[in-house]
Design a protein around this motif. Structure first.
Motif, short mmCIF file in Angstrom:
data_model
loop_
_atom_site.label_atom_id
_atom_site.label_comp_id
_atom_site.label_asym_id
_atom_site.label_seq_id
_atom_site.Cartn_x
_atom_site.Cartn_y
_atom_site.Cartn_z
N ALA A 186 0.83 -1.20 0.00
CA ALA A 186 0.00 0.00 0.00
C ALA A 186 0.87 1.26 0.00
N LEU A 187 1.96 1.23 0.77
CA LEU A 187 2.87 2.38 0.79
C LEU A 187 3.57 2.55 -0.55
N VAL A 188 3.92 1.44 -1.20
CA VAL A 188 4.56 1.51 -2.51
C VAL A 188 3.66 2.21 -3.52
N VAL A 189 2.39 1.81 -3.57
CA VAL A 189 1.45 2.40 -4.53
C VAL A 189 1.32 3.90 -4.30
N PHE A 190 1.14 4.29 -3.04
CA PHE A 190 0.97 5.72 -2.74
C PHE A 190 2.25 6.50 -3.01
N SER A 191 3.39 5.95 -2.63
CA SER A 191 4.67 6.65 -2.79
C SER A 191 5.04 6.80 -4.25
N VAL A 192 4.81 5.76 -5.04
CA VAL A 192 5.13 5.81 -6.47
C VAL A 192 4.29 6.88 -7.16
N ASN A 193 2.99 6.91 -6.87
CA ASN A 193 2.13 7.93 -7.48
C ASN A 193 2.48 9.34 -7.00
N SER A 194 2.88 9.47 -5.74
CA SER A 194 3.23 10.78 -5.20
C SER A 194 4.53 11.30 -5.81
N GLY A 195 5.49 10.42 -5.99
CA GLY A 195 6.76 10.84 -6.58
C GLY A 195 6.65 11.23 -8.04
N GLY A 196 5.68 10.63 -8.74
CA GLY A 196 5.56 10.89 -10.17
C GLY A 196 4.99 12.24 -10.54
N VAL A 197 4.31 12.93 -9.60
CA VAL A 197 3.63 14.18 -9.97
C VAL A 197 4.59 15.36 -10.10
N ALA A 198 5.81 15.23 -9.60
CA ALA A 198 6.71 16.39 -9.55
C ALA A 198 7.52 16.59 -10.83
N LEU A 199 7.54 15.59 -11.72
CA LEU A 199 8.29 15.71 -12.96
C LEU A 199 7.42 15.25 -14.12
N ILE A 200 7.61 15.85 -15.28
CA ILE A 200 6.76 15.52 -16.44
C ILE A 200 7.02 14.10 -16.94
N THR A 201 8.16 13.52 -16.59
CA THR A 201 8.44 12.14 -16.99
C THR A 201 7.88 11.14 -15.99
N LYS A 386 -2.92 29.47 -11.46
CA LYS A 386 -1.81 28.51 -11.50
C LYS A 386 -1.79 27.64 -10.25
N ALA A 387 -2.10 28.23 -9.10
CA ALA A 387 -2.14 27.47 -7.85
C ALA A 387 -3.20 26.37 -7.92
N GLU A 388 -4.35 26.69 -8.52
CA GLU A 388 -5.43 25.69 -8.63
C GLU A 388 -5.07 24.60 -9.63
N TRP A 389 -4.35 24.95 -10.70
CA TRP A 389 -3.89 23.93 -11.64
C TRP A 389 -2.87 23.01 -10.98
N MET A 390 -2.04 23.55 -10.09
CA MET A 390 -1.11 22.71 -9.34
C MET A 390 -1.86 21.75 -8.43
N GLY A 391 -2.95 22.23 -7.82
CA GLY A 391 -3.77 21.35 -7.00
C GLY A 391 -4.38 20.22 -7.81
N LEU A 392 -4.83 20.53 -9.02
CA LEU A 392 -5.39 19.49 -9.89
C LEU A 392 -4.31 18.49 -10.29
N THR A 393 -3.10 18.99 -10.58
CA THR A 393 -1.99 18.10 -10.96
C THR A 393 -1.72 17.09 -9.86
N TYR A 394 -1.68 17.55 -8.63
CA TYR A 394 -1.47 16.64 -7.50
C TYR A 394 -2.66 15.68 -7.36
N ALA A 395 -3.86 16.22 -7.44
CA ALA A 395 -5.06 15.42 -7.18
C ALA A 395 -5.20 14.26 -8.16
N VAL A 396 -5.09 14.52 -9.46
CA VAL A 396 -5.28 13.44 -10.45
C VAL A 396 -4.09 12.49 -10.49
N GLY A 397 -2.93 12.97 -10.01
CA GLY A 397 -1.76 12.09 -9.99
C GLY A 397 -1.73 11.16 -8.80
N VAL A 398 -2.23 11.62 -7.65
CA VAL A 398 -2.14 10.85 -6.41
C VAL A 398 -3.47 10.22 -6.03
#
Length: 451
Positions: A186-201, A386-398
């Motif tokens: 469970a931690l792996v799934v959450f951590s992997v998705n959380s780490g992926g939102v910070a870079l476009i790759t 821009k702040a709200e778009w950042m929130g959406l980026t985190y939300a749909v990624g995690v």
């Protein structure tokens, strides 16, 4: 006034106009009825697919078989409902071709990444790498935090699929009991998705939002701070009750020159994917296919492509069940997109503030694939800061981490960890929801005061 019938030349003009208008209204009404029932049918099939995944252990039917059957059936119904309208049928054909193209890109990417990991795992390279950094004896709590840190960092550099495969291999190599293994998964799934939102790759949705000029690179890098805090929060919650130690049984295998060369090719493929995508916008699937072909040629160069261990055989080792499950899910989501069911979700932004709507979209991404959901949001023309778009980026990624079927990382983990099912993962939903909320709140506060 005498009415001679619709085909009579004596019919007054305004009568013929009224009749034509009535026919048009009748035709439109019938079309609306057909569209309504089609929407109900498609939504019903999507619900059945979700129930099939949830109740897999009860009905004893593999989730890949159910989703593939219902996904194909949904497209067949879509074609059947539009068979009498050439214009609509052409639109359906184009929609299917686009959907298949997206699926093919994902399939080929997964095929290449999984083949690399299958080879390196079989040759002991991943296990040797783990032993290089892990002590022979470590507490379970410390190991949990180290796992979260490793997944977070690795998924920022590699794609979510590869990061999950490597991380799950790490967990399984420790041979813990099932209850503890599920915590780590469970931690792996959450951590992997959380780490992926910070870079476009690291995440496809992050790349999509970036390419639409909603955020820039520096904005995304800031996301890594609240994302990491959320991962540590999740690890802290899961660490309660862990008090034992893990003895790492180090069974090092002999490393051959060809194995080192192929590991180098894999690393170069990951780094090349990042660099080439940023500079030339080359799709990751292309660089991974190039890397896979290079792997085959390297094995032949070292004369390792022998009859009793042919390099191409490692393609058969990968989890085709996972690929078929992806196929079924993406077919269903593609039909939902074609009948504009996903677009109706955008009405949420007219009812509540973007701050709340983005949070809810993250929850929704646990049930609906985040790629078409993000695409629908980007095409809707909604206006946000821009702040709200950042929130959406985190939300749909995690947000997809909340359900095991809500993200590629969860699906891969479920296919690899025996005992990880929809039900067993659901036990961690409160912790996952808390960590997701902490991260989202952190994004909002950071964006509010740092920008």
């Amino acid at each position: 006034m005498v009415y001679w019938g619709p085909d009579s030349n004596n019919c007054p003009f305004f009568h013929r106009q009224a009749l034509a208008a009535g026919a048009i209204k009748t035709s439109q009404f019938k079309e609306e009825i057909v569209v309504m029932w089609l929407n109900y049918a498609v939504i019903g099939l999507a619900i059945l697919a979700l129930l099939g995944v949830v109740l897999e252990e009860v009905i004893h039917v593999n989730k890949a078989k159910i989703t593939l059957f219902l996904g194909a059936l949904a497209w067949i119904l879509l074609f059947a409902f539009n068979s009498g309208d050439p214009e609509h049928q052409e639109a359906v054909i184009q929609g299917l071709e686009s959907n298949i193209a997206e699926i093919a890109g994902l399939w080929l990417f997964l095929l290449a990444a999984m083949t690399f990991v299958a080879y390196l795992n079989k040759k002991g390279m991943i296990e040797n790498l783990i032993y290089l950094f892990l002590p022979k004896r470590v507490s379970e709590r410390k190991l949990l935090f180290l796992t979260g840190l490793f997944c977070f960092v690795f998924s920022s550099l590699a794609d979510n699929i590869t990061a999950t495969l490597v991380s799950v291999t790490l967990i399984l190599s420790l041979r813990m009991d099932l209850a503890k293994t599920l915590r780590f998964a469970a931690l792996v799934v959450f951590s992997v998705n959380s780490g992926g939102v910070a870079l476009i790759t690291g995440d496809v949705t992050t790349l999509m939002i970036f390419l639409q000029d909603k955020v820039d690179i520096l904005d995304l890098l800031l996301l890594s701070i609240p994302s990491f805090v959320a991962v540590m929060f999740m690890a802290t919650v899961l660490s309660f009750g862990l008090s034992g130690d893990v003895i790492v049984q180090q069974h090092r295998t002999d490393v051959r020159g060809v194995d080192i060369a192929i590991a180098g090719v894999f690393l170069a493929t990951i780094l090349g994917t990042i660099v080439l995508n940023v500079i030339y916008q080359i799709p990751p699937v292309l660089t991974f296919l190039f890397g896979l072909a290079t792997m085959f040629l390297v094995a032949r160069f070292f004369n390792d492509d022998i009859e009793n261990d042919p390099i191409l055989e490692y393609i058969r080792v990968i989890e085709f069940e996972t690929l078929l499950f992806f196929l079924g899910i993406l077919l269903l989501v593609g039909v939902l997109k074609e009948v504009h069911v996903l677009e109706s979700l955008l009405a949420m932004y007219s009812q509540v503030s973007p701050l709340v709507a983005n949070y809810l979209m993250g929850l929704l991404s646990a049930c609906i694939d985040n790629v078409p959901l993000t695409a629908a949001l980007l095409k809707s023309g909604i206006t946000m800061s821009k702040a709200e778009w950042m929130g959406l980026t985190y939300a749909v990624g995690v947000g997809g981490s909340l359900l095991v079927i809500g993200s590629a990382a969860g699906i891969v983990a479920m296919s690899k960890v025996r005992g990880l099912t929809f039900g067993s993962y659901a036990k961690y939903v409160p912790a996952l929801l808390g960590a997701y909320s902490v991260g989202y709140a952190g994004v909002y506060l950071m964006a509010k005061y740092a920008m």
